[in-house]
Scaffold this active site. Structure first.
Site, PDB file in Angstrom:
ATOM      1  CE1 TYR A 178      -3.053  -2.974   0.105  1.00  0.00           C
ATOM      2  CE2 TYR A 178      -4.115  -1.981   2.002  1.00  0.00           C
ATOM      3  CZ  TYR A 178      -4.079  -2.959   1.023  1.00  0.00           C
ATOM      4  OH  TYR A 178      -5.070  -3.911   0.983  1.00  0.00           O
ATOM      5  CE  LYS A 222       0.883 -17.902  -2.102  1.00  0.00           C
ATOM      6  NZ  LYS A 222       0.035 -19.101  -1.994  1.00  0.00           N
ATOM      7  CG  ASP A 271      -2.784 -20.111   0.023  1.00  0.00           C
ATOM      8  OD1 ASP A 271      -2.076 -20.099   1.057  1.00  0.00           O
ATOM      9  OD2 ASP A 271      -2.445 -20.715  -1.012  1.00  0.00           O
ATOM     10  CG  ASP A 303      -7.404  -3.942   3.618  1.00  0.00           C
ATOM     11  OD1 ASP A 303      -8.379  -3.690   4.353  1.00  0.00           O
ATOM     12  OD2 ASP A 303      -7.310  -3.521   2.448  1.00  0.00           O
TER      13      ASP A 303
END
Ligand code: IPM
Ligand code: MG
Length: 357
Positions: free
Chosen positions: A142, A191, A223, A247
């Site tokens: 972000y 990840k 995931d 988020d």
């Protein structure tokens, strides 16, 4: 005690829910003999309409001069055509960065009175859950380099995920300290089977874990985490994760509690000054109708008392009033779904909670 609170009402339902939380703060101050001074500042679309800028300098200065900030929500279709640098959402990222708020605490717990409102299967909801999501708030994709360019296939756009070891260390520290006050369990979400930034994240969190031998640390891929939150939310105590994963997962975790309208958040930095806001957005579709659920903002105000002002008893009083409100069977439109239960308006909810305080 006396505290100065900056109010950023923002857009959509923001003004309604902030006003409701201010009423609750005023009543709490009265009850416990404190004085809270409120000063409003413009942010988001409302600021664009008045000043042309989504984050006026005056707002940043006012927040920096305050003891803490209470924010409603920003954004709406009216300002979607603003250039990226002046979007309402950019103002939110900007104020978080300007105040150095690198930690975002998002508690997601299932109230026993709301088990039926949860979309989870009854046997899963039955077990309950109480998760503290520690989201990194001023780094990652972000805030990374972004742009458009001409690539092999013509126009392309890119955003970059970048984390320094320092940023990971300081957020990991918050997660471990938080876990020490809870069930001493941290699940770090990344990840790392694909992303280099996640590999540094994982390495660093494990190095930090050595200082907290009592805390159990587990890694989980994002995931899988998205799946585990609906499959077995009771396994989570503290979650620590990056800005974007936090988020996304915090919206998921909030919805399984019954409604996103229930979830507060605290954004914290190196000082006592924090910014407190509901995790939901500005909900332009229901703005101005007096039907928005103000509870997430009321609970955010309670977090302000707890984390920035060390007013534990006062925060407990607000949390208990909300709990009682739910136990008594009162519901807002978002919580009732299509159950046919009579629902309360924003102002009615506020009055009830004031009564219960
Ligand atoms: C949130 C929101 C914001 C974020 C947006 C509006 C920039 O989704 O607080 O979760 O992504 O942080
Ligand atoms: Mg979000």
């Amino acid at each position: 005690m006396e505290f100065n609170i900056a109010l950023l009402r923002g857009d959509g339902i923001g003004p309604e829910i902030v006003d409701s939380a201010v009423d609750v703060l005023k009543k709490t101050a009265e009850k416990f003999g404190h004085k809270f001074n409120f000063t409003p500042y413009l942010i988001g679309g409302a600021a664009i309409d008045e000043t042309g800028k989504s984050l006026p300098d005056e707002t940043v200065e006012g927040c920096l001069a305050s003891d803490s900030v209470l924010l409603g929500s920003v954004g709406g279709p009216k300002w979607d055509s603003q250039p990226p640098s002046n979007r309402p959402e950019k103002a939110l990222l900007g104020i978080r960065a300007a105040l150095g708020l690198f930690t975002n605490l998002r508690p997601a717990k299932l109230y026993s009175a709301l088990k039926e409102a949860s979309p989870l299967r009854a046997d899963i909801a039955e077990k309950g859950f109480d998760i503290m999501i520690v989201r990194e708030l001023t780094g990652g994709i972000y805030f990374g380099e972004r742009g458009r360019r001409n690539g092999e296939n013509g126009e392309e756009a890119y955003d970059t995920e970048c984390y320094s070891k320092m940023e990971i260390e300081r957020i990991a520290k918050v997660a471990f300290e938080t876990a020490m006050k809870r069930n001493k369990n941290v699940i770090s979400i990344d990840k790392s089977n694909v992303l280099e930034s996640s590999r540094l994240w994982r390495e660093t969190v494990h190095e930090m874990a050595k200082d907290y031998p009592e805390v159990t640390l587990t890694d989980m891929l994002v995931d899988n985490a998205a799946m585990q939150i609906v499959k077995n939310p009771a396994q989570f105590d503290v979650i620590v994760t990056s800005n974007m994963f936090g988020d996304i997962l915090s919206d998921e975790a909030s919805q399984v509690t019954g409604s996103i309208g229930m979830l507060p958040s605290a954004s914290l930095g190196a000082t006592k000054r924090g910014m407190y806001e509901p995790i939901h957005g500005s909900a332009p579709d229901i703005a101005g109708q007096n039907i928005a659920n103000p509870i997430a903002t009321i609970l955010s105000a309670s977090m302000m008392l707890r984390y920035s002002f060390d007013l534990e008893k006062e925060a407990d009083a607000i949390d208990n009033a909300v709990n009682k409100f739910l136990e008594l069977g009162f519901r807002t439109a978002d919580l009732a779904g299509n159950t046919g239960v009579k629902t309360l308006s924003t102002t009615e909810v506020t009055e009830k909670i004031l009564e219960l305080l």
